[in-house]
Motif scaffolding. Structure first.
Motif, PDB file in Angstrom:
ATOM      1  N   ILE A  73       0.846  -1.192   0.000  1.00 21.42           N
ATOM      2  CA  ILE A  73       0.000   0.000   0.000  1.00 21.42           C
ATOM      3  C   ILE A  73       0.880   1.241   0.000  1.00 21.42           C
ATOM      4  O   ILE A  73       1.770   1.381   0.850  1.00 21.42           O
ATOM      5  N   PHE A  74       0.633   2.121  -0.971  1.00 20.57           N
ATOM      6  CA  PHE A  74       1.392   3.370  -1.085  1.00 20.57           C
ATOM      7  C   PHE A  74       0.441   4.561  -0.982  1.00 20.57           C
ATOM      8  O   PHE A  74      -0.672   4.522  -1.510  1.00 20.57           O
ATOM      9  N   THR A  75       0.910   5.613  -0.332  1.00 25.83           N
ATOM     10  CA  THR A  75       0.139   6.862  -0.284  1.00 25.83           C
ATOM     11  C   THR A  75       0.896   8.011  -0.943  1.00 25.83           C
ATOM     12  O   THR A  75       0.306   9.049  -1.224  1.00 25.83           O
ATOM     13  N   LEU A  76       2.193   7.807  -1.195  1.00 30.73           N
ATOM     14  CA  LEU A  76       3.017   8.861  -1.789  1.00 30.73           C
ATOM     15  C   LEU A  76       3.409   8.499  -3.225  1.00 30.73           C
ATOM     16  O   LEU A  76       3.803   7.352  -3.506  1.00 30.73           O
ATOM     17  N   LYS A  77       3.303   9.470  -4.125  1.00 28.69           N
ATOM     18  CA  LYS A  77       3.642   9.264  -5.537  1.00 28.69           C
ATOM     19  C   LYS A  77       5.075   8.769  -5.689  1.00 28.69           C
ATOM     20  O   LYS A  77       5.347   7.831  -6.445  1.00 28.69           O
ATOM     21  N   SER A  78       5.991   9.398  -4.976  1.00 30.54           N
ATOM     22  CA  SER A  78       7.410   9.085  -5.152  1.00 30.54           C
ATOM     23  C   SER A  78       7.709   7.636  -4.774  1.00 30.54           C
ATOM     24  O   SER A  78       8.462   6.952  -5.468  1.00 30.54           O
ATOM     25  N   VAL A 121      -1.896  -2.709 -10.230  1.00 29.55           N
ATOM     26  CA  VAL A 121      -2.028  -1.559  -9.335  1.00 29.55           C
ATOM     27  C   VAL A 121      -3.482  -1.089  -9.358  1.00 29.55           C
ATOM     28  O   VAL A 121      -4.057  -0.885 -10.430  1.00 29.55           O
ATOM     29  N   VAL A 122      -4.062  -0.917  -8.188  1.00 25.52           N
ATOM     30  CA  VAL A 122      -5.388  -0.306  -8.062  1.00 25.52           C
ATOM     31  C   VAL A 122      -5.210   1.022  -7.339  1.00 25.52           C
ATOM     32  O   VAL A 122      -4.481   1.096  -6.346  1.00 25.52           O
ATOM     33  N   SER A 123      -5.839   2.059  -7.863  1.00 23.73           N
ATOM     34  CA  SER A 123      -5.827   3.326  -7.125  1.00 23.73           C
ATOM     35  C   SER A 123      -7.215   3.564  -6.545  1.00 23.73           C
ATOM     36  O   SER A 123      -8.226   3.209  -7.155  1.00 23.73           O
ATOM     37  N   ILE A 124      -7.243   4.142  -5.353  1.00 28.99           N
ATOM     38  CA  ILE A 124      -8.486   4.592  -4.729  1.00 28.99           C
ATOM     39  C   ILE A 124      -8.316   6.073  -4.434  1.00 28.99           C
ATOM     40  O   ILE A 124      -7.470   6.469  -3.629  1.00 28.99           O
ATOM     41  N   PHE A 125      -9.101   6.866  -5.140  1.00 23.97           N
ATOM     42  CA  PHE A 125      -8.999   8.318  -4.976  1.00 23.97           C
ATOM     43  C   PHE A 125     -10.327   8.955  -5.385  1.00 23.97           C
ATOM     44  O   PHE A 125     -10.738   8.840  -6.537  1.00 23.97           O
ATOM     45  N   VAL A 126     -10.994   9.567  -4.426  1.00 23.93           N
ATOM     46  CA  VAL A 126     -12.249  10.276  -4.732  1.00 23.93           C
ATOM     47  C   VAL A 126     -11.852  11.658  -5.227  1.00 23.93           C
ATOM     48  O   VAL A 126     -11.419  12.515  -4.461  1.00 23.93           O
ATOM     49  N   ASN A 127     -11.995  11.832  -6.533  1.00 27.00           N
ATOM     50  CA  ASN A 127     -11.444  13.006  -7.208  1.00 27.00           C
ATOM     51  C   ASN A 127     -12.383  14.214  -7.124  1.00 27.00           C
ATOM     52  O   ASN A 127     -13.444  14.222  -7.763  1.00 27.00           O
ATOM     53  N   VAL A 176      -0.782  -4.161  -5.617  1.00 24.10           N
ATOM     54  CA  VAL A 176      -0.460  -2.812  -5.122  1.00 24.10           C
ATOM     55  C   VAL A 176      -1.728  -1.971  -5.018  1.00 24.10           C
ATOM     56  O   VAL A 176      -2.557  -1.960  -5.937  1.00 24.10           O
ATOM     57  N   LEU A 177      -1.860  -1.245  -3.910  1.00 28.19           N
ATOM     58  CA  LEU A 177      -2.905  -0.226  -3.763  1.00 28.19           C
ATOM     59  C   LEU A 177      -2.229   1.129  -3.623  1.00 28.19           C
ATOM     60  O   LEU A 177      -1.300   1.299  -2.827  1.00 28.19           O
ATOM     61  N   PHE A 178      -2.704   2.084  -4.416  1.00 29.89           N
ATOM     62  CA  PHE A 178      -2.255   3.475  -4.303  1.00 29.89           C
ATOM     63  C   PHE A 178      -3.436   4.291  -3.796  1.00 29.89           C
ATOM     64  O   PHE A 178      -4.461   4.404  -4.470  1.00 29.89           O
ATOM     65  N   ALA A 179      -3.316   4.822  -2.568  1.00 29.77           N
ATOM     66  CA  ALA A 179      -4.412   5.565  -1.947  1.00 29.77           C
ATOM     67  C   ALA A 179      -3.898   6.925  -1.472  1.00 29.77           C
ATOM     68  O   ALA A 179      -3.675   7.153  -0.277  1.00 29.77           O
ATOM     69  N   PRO A 180      -3.716   7.848  -2.410  1.00 34.54           N
ATOM     70  CA  PRO A 180      -3.149   9.154  -2.056  1.00 34.54           C
ATOM     71  C   PRO A 180      -4.190  10.106  -1.467  1.00 34.54           C
ATOM     72  O   PRO A 180      -5.393   9.904  -1.618  1.00 34.54           O
ATOM     73  N   SER A 181      -3.714  11.140  -0.811  1.00 32.73           N
ATOM     74  CA  SER A 181      -4.586  12.219  -0.350  1.00 32.73           C
ATOM     75  C   SER A 181      -4.819  13.201  -1.502  1.00 32.73           C
ATOM     76  O   SER A 181      -4.115  13.172  -2.520  1.00 32.73           O
TER      77      SER A 181
END
Length: 280
Positions: free
Chosen positions: A3-8, A52-58, A89-94
């Motif tokens: 699980i990642f929250t940061l792009k870098s 990779v799955v992203s979860i982001f309420v845009n 992989v899950l990408f869940a950024p702010s």
């Protein structure tokens, strides 16, 4: 599952995987996951090395702030569902991670696709979609990205985005996942009242009946028939129904040979807006 929250951090991880020769599959979502989302994830898992799955309420694709505020957020459950299918992989950024301090959409020209149907009723919606999808593609750099056909107009717009901006990713449209009673699966379905949930399958029933009329009626007559079916419905309010050519999304009054058509519908069940479509 990582699980990642940061792009870098995500970019560094995926760059290392690509160096190993691994292909990247990508499923962008806004969370509140259901079986339709999981079918996309499973397809990506079967076709690529790393999914990779992203979860982001845009925020920039909502024209209604109340709708944004009420959009279901179920991250804990979403993680369990993704783990159940062995997602990589899950990408869940702010919001801040994606937009910094500038939460505004870019302006896009999708050759007119953005002005049809949803574009007529949701001001700036597809600028928001283009902004986030382009940003996510630049972060993830996937080989293949998977989208459901329930949002068929969005699918066509993303294909146009990739074409016009020369983004090196294959876009795959996957079949609509439905409940047993025909209702197209949507994260918004969880917000339906019991009454409205029981009424909602009427939408798909009408689409199927409309499709059967293509042998005897033209598109204009079918459109009028559908409008009449909703006129006196006590719980469902039709926002629009149209039959359009699949490639241009331009509405038609009559059918021509050798062209592909699709019927599109948006309906309010109380305050919840539901969309669906079927190929004609």
């Amino acid at each position: 599952m990582k699980i990642f929250t940061l792009k870098s951090d995500l970019k560094n991880y995926l760059a290392a995987e690509k160096k190993k020769g691994n292909s990247i599959g990508f499923v962008p979502t806004m969370g509140a996951l259901h079986k339709g989302h999981l079918s996309l994830v499973e397809k990506a898992l079967s076709k690529t090395n790393i999914t990779v799955v992203s979860i982001f309420v845009n925020p920039t694709q909502f024209d209604n702030k109340e709708d944004l505020d009420k959009y279901p957020k179920t991250l804990e459950n979403d993680i369990k569902l993704l783990e159940s299918v062995d997602c990589d992989v899950l990408f869940a950024p702010s919001v801040e991670e994606i937009y910094d301090e500038n939460v505004v959409a870019e302006r896009f020209d999708f050759d007119g696709l953005e002005h049809q149907m949803e574009g007529k009723f949701r001001d700036g919606h597809f600028d928001g979609v283009g902004t986030i999808v382009k940003a996510l593609f630049e972060i993830v750099e996937p080989d293949v990205a998977y989208f459901g056909k329930k949002d068929f107009q969005q699918l066509q717009i993303i294909k146009k985005l990739v074409e016009k901006h020369n983004i090196p990713v294959k876009i795959k449209g996957m079949p609509i996942f439905r409940e047993k009673d025909g209702l197209a699966m949507s994260s918004r379905n969880t917000r339906l009242t019991k009454e409205h949930r029981e009424a909602a399958p009427f939408i798909h029933r009408i689409l199927k009946k409309a499709r059967k009329k293509t042998g005897t009626k033209n598109a204009k007559e079918i459109t009028e028939w559908v409008k009449n079916q909703f006129e006196n419905h006590p719980l469902l309010e039709l926002e629009y129904f149209t039959i359009a050519e699949e490639k241009t999304l331009i509405s038609v009054d009559k059918f021509e040979e050798y062209k592909r058509y699709r019927a599109f519908i948006a309906v309010f069940a109380g305050e919840i807006r539901l969309i669906d479509n079927v190929r004609f």
